[in-house]
Design an enzyme around this catalytic site. Structure first.
Site, PDB file in Angstrom:
ATOM      1  N   SER A 152       0.831  -1.209   0.000  1.00  0.00           N
ATOM      2  CA  SER A 152       0.000   0.000   0.000  1.00  0.00           C
ATOM      3  C   SER A 152       0.863   1.256   0.000  1.00  0.00           C
ATOM      4  CB  SER A 152      -0.942  -0.007   1.213  1.00  0.00           C
ATOM      5  OG  SER A 152      -1.862  -1.080   1.122  1.00  0.00           O
ATOM      6  N   HIS A 178       0.108 -10.857   0.272  1.00  0.00           N
ATOM      7  CA  HIS A 178       1.322 -10.070   0.024  1.00  0.00           C
ATOM      8  C   HIS A 178       2.130 -10.852  -1.001  1.00  0.00           C
ATOM      9  CE1 HIS A 178       4.879  -7.691   0.456  1.00  0.00           C
ATOM     10  NE2 HIS A 178       5.573  -8.667   1.037  1.00  0.00           N
TER      11      HIS A 178
END
Length: 314
Positions: A152, A178
């Site tokens: 992010s 991830h």
């Protein structure tokens, strides 16, 4: 645990762990910081070096090479230990090797009487966070993975470069694994107070094709860095610091950590990157944002990939 004293134990003094350790000392986030590693000489050397940086920090931190016994009085245990990702290797390729290592580490920590919060960074982080939760027996709220906090941040940085706006004023999240199946939540991106879609409609300087390329660069950033320098560690070090501060300072901050789902987003029994409110108790709540149909499908796929990869190691 001494009253008013925060103790953080770091397990693993490789590149990621030491980048995090330097951030912690630099910003004086905890009063006590303990380094644990199977290579005790390495841990001791790092503790000595970090101690010599303390006089330049905004407040003192007591740093030392410790053992799993030091986890007994820890508020937070951060695990970065494990085998690193090699060039051409996906994060999921690491699962069996690192899951075995993790089970031993977590058992040793719990044998100390540890009753704090776990923060996991080792890849594949979503799966190893689940392994930690299962092995520790701690409440799900107190076992957290770094998730997509770094993704992010990369997303906000690259969007900021594109729009020529500071990344702190780009509001955008990557969710999911991830790794290769992560996804951008385009439907909730805003630049300052302006929704992304409104901006695209008003200014033809910007277009979705460019934005899609930005996401690909975000998703593949680790591969590009590993090709050039062998490993990534500064970004994740700062990400771990940010999560640590949110917990120890009782911030109630929203970060895209790897958290346990039990019905949110229509999914159960999986740790995955989602927006969550973090405070002194760990995950206070998971924020369930409305996803577009395409985003839902991609998120469901990400969950499925994690579950399929995780099954053999549980």
């Amino acid at each position: 645990m001494k009253k008013g004293i925060n103790r953080v134990v770091l397990v693993g003094t490789g590149a990621v762990g030491c980048s995090y350790a330097y951030c912690m000392i630099n910003q004086a986030v905890a009063e006590e910081f303990v380094l644990v590693d199977v290579n005790e000489a390495k841990a001791e050397g790092e503790a000595m070096d970090l101690s010599h940086a303390v006089p330049f920090a905004p407040a003192p931190t007591r740093v030392w090479k410790g053992s799993y016994e030091d986890c007994k009085d820890a508020d937070l245990v951060v695990i970065t230990a494990g085998l690193p990702q090699k060039p051409g290797e996906t994060r999921l390729d690491l699962v069996e090797k690192n899951a075995k290592i993790f089970k031993q580490i977590v058992r040793s920590i719990m044998d100390s009487g540890f009753d704090g919060i776990f923060l996991i960074a080792t890849n594949p982080v979503d799966i190893l966070t689940y392994v930690t939760w299962k092995e520790s027996g701690l409440p799900k709220e107190r076992v957290i993975g770094s998730g997509t906090t770094l993704d992010s941040a990369r997303f906000r940085y690259m969007l900021g470069e594109y729009f020529d706006i500071g990344p702190h004023n780009i509001h955008a999240y990557i969710i999911g694994e991830h790794g290769d199946t992560e996804l951008p939540v385009w439907s909730h991106v805003s630049v300052g107070i302006q929704k992304l879609q409104t901006l695209l409609e008003k200014d033809n300087t910007y277009n979705q094709e460019d934005l899609d390329k930005i996401f690909i660069n975000v998703r593949d950033a680790a591969y590009h860095i590993i090709e050039r320098k062998g490993a990534t560690y500064y970004g994740i070090g700062m990400s771990l610091l940010r999560v640590t501060k949110a917990i120890l300072n009782d911030e109630n901050s929203v970060l895209t950590v790897s958290a346990y789902l039990e019905g949110q987003y229509g999914q159960k029994d999986v740790y995955i990157g989602v927006p969550a409110v973090l405070n002194r108790g760990g995950v206070r709540e998971i924020l369930e944002v409305e996803l577009s149909e395409d985003e839902e499908l991609k998120f469901d796929h990400s969950v499925q990939v994690l579950k399929e990869t995780m099954a053999p190691v549980l």
